[in-house]
Scaffold this motif. Structure first.
Motif, PDB file in Angstrom:
ATOM      1  N   GLY A  72      -4.757  -5.278   7.035  1.00 17.44           N
ATOM      2  CA  GLY A  72      -5.287  -4.503   6.004  1.00 17.44           C
ATOM      3  C   GLY A  72      -4.057  -3.653   5.807  1.00 17.44           C
ATOM      4  O   GLY A  72      -3.097  -2.736   6.576  1.00 17.44           O
ATOM      5  N   THR A  73      -4.151  -2.636   4.543  1.00 14.52           N
ATOM      6  CA  THR A  73      -2.678  -1.582   4.186  1.00 14.52           C
ATOM      7  C   THR A  73      -3.854  -0.209   3.653  1.00 14.52           C
ATOM      8  O   THR A  73      -4.261  -0.742   2.960  1.00 14.52           O
ATOM      9  N   GLN A  74      -2.986   0.780   3.886  1.00 16.54           N
ATOM     10  CA  GLN A  74      -3.363   1.579   3.175  1.00 16.54           C
ATOM     11  C   GLN A  74      -3.447   2.326   2.277  1.00 16.54           C
ATOM     12  O   GLN A  74      -2.168   1.975   1.463  1.00 16.54           O
TER      13      GLN A  74
ATOM     14  N   THR B 283      -9.303   5.453  -2.583  1.00  6.31           N
ATOM     15  CA  THR B 283      -8.994   5.326  -1.313  1.00  6.31           C
ATOM     16  C   THR B 283      -9.041   4.476  -0.097  1.00  6.31           C
ATOM     17  O   THR B 283     -10.587   4.454  -0.184  1.00  6.31           O
ATOM     18  N   ALA B 284      -8.668   3.506   0.060  1.00  6.17           N
ATOM     19  CA  ALA B 284      -9.306   2.819   1.430  1.00  6.17           C
ATOM     20  C   ALA B 284      -8.536   2.199   1.748  1.00  6.17           C
ATOM     21  O   ALA B 284      -7.213   2.073   1.724  1.00  6.17           O
ATOM     22  N   VAL B 285      -8.271   1.670   2.889  1.00  4.69           N
ATOM     23  CA  VAL B 285      -7.873   0.389   3.570  1.00  4.69           C
ATOM     24  C   VAL B 285      -8.260  -0.966   3.144  1.00  4.69           C
ATOM     25  O   VAL B 285     -10.090  -1.513   2.785  1.00  4.69           O
ATOM     26  N   TYR B 286      -7.624  -1.722   2.449  1.00  4.56           N
ATOM     27  CA  TYR B 286      -7.535  -2.996   1.967  1.00  4.56           C
ATOM     28  C   TYR B 286      -6.979  -4.189   2.387  1.00  4.56           C
ATOM     29  O   TYR B 286      -6.009  -4.191   3.001  1.00  4.56           O
ATOM     30  N   TYR B 287      -8.143  -4.339   2.936  1.00  8.04           N
ATOM     31  CA  TYR B 287      -7.639  -6.043   3.421  1.00  8.04           C
ATOM     32  C   TYR B 287      -8.035  -7.418   2.745  1.00  8.04           C
ATOM     33  O   TYR B 287      -8.704  -7.588   1.872  1.00  8.04           O
TER      34      TYR B 287
ATOM     35  N   GLY C 124       1.317  -0.734   0.081  1.00  8.12           N
ATOM     36  CA  GLY C 124      -0.082  -0.058   0.509  1.00  8.12           C
ATOM     37  C   GLY C 124       1.121   1.353  -0.438  1.00  8.12           C
ATOM     38  O   GLY C 124       1.842   1.042   0.309  1.00  8.12           O
TER      39      GLY C 124
ATOM     40  N   ARG D 235     -11.957  -4.191   1.031  1.00  9.04           N
ATOM     41  CA  ARG D 235     -11.466  -2.467   1.134  1.00  9.04           C
ATOM     42  C   ARG D 235     -12.670  -1.787   1.794  1.00  9.04           C
ATOM     43  O   ARG D 235     -14.315  -2.417   1.902  1.00  9.04           O
TER      44      ARG D 235
ATOM     45  N   THR E 195      -4.057   5.115  -0.941  1.00 13.86           N
ATOM     46  CA  THR E 195      -4.414   6.761  -0.550  1.00 13.86           C
ATOM     47  C   THR E 195      -3.912   6.841  -2.091  1.00 13.86           C
ATOM     48  O   THR E 195      -3.128   6.974  -2.654  1.00 13.86           O
TER      49      THR E 195
END
Length: 118
Positions: A111-113, A90-94, A9, A38, A115
């Motif tokens: 999770g990984t951010q 843009t989101a936290v991706y899981y 991320g 996400r 942006t």
């Protein structure tokens, strides 16, 4: 203990690309399905894409044509190549995985951010 660990991320400008990776460890089995969800600020977590051990894939409409999910079964690792990124990505991706052919998802990463700036 099974763990899913995401990486890749970061911050990228609109139109750019990122590649997320997720490695599973601690399991003595192969996840039949591995995928990505996400969660954007103030929104519910949503499905993005998944891939089966046989290479079957499924994508949310917003990801079709821009994102590609792939995996290395031998490494129990799943990837998400994201191109033509938009600020709304843009989101936290899981990362997620499950042994079953269908149904819910039993295992999740932290999770990984991601942006995307306009």
């Amino acid at each position: 203990q099974v763990q899913l660990v995401e990486s890749g991320g970061g911050l990228v400008q609109a139109g750019g690309s990122l590649r997320l990776s997720c490695a599973a460890s601690g399991s003595d089995f192969t996840f039949y399905r591995m995928g990505w969800f996400r969660q954007a600020p103030g929104k519910e977590r949503e499905f993005v894409a998944y891939i089966t051990t046989r290479g079957g894939t499924n994508y949310i409409d917003a990801a079709k044509g821009r994102f590609t999910v792939s995996r290395d079964n031998a490494k129990n690792t799943v990837y998400l190549q994201m191109n033509s990124l938009k600020p709304e990505d843009t989101a936290v991706y899981y990362c997620t995985g499950d042994r079953r052919i269908a149904g819910g998802w039993a295992y999740w990463g932290q999770g990984t951010q991601v942006t995307v700036s306009s």
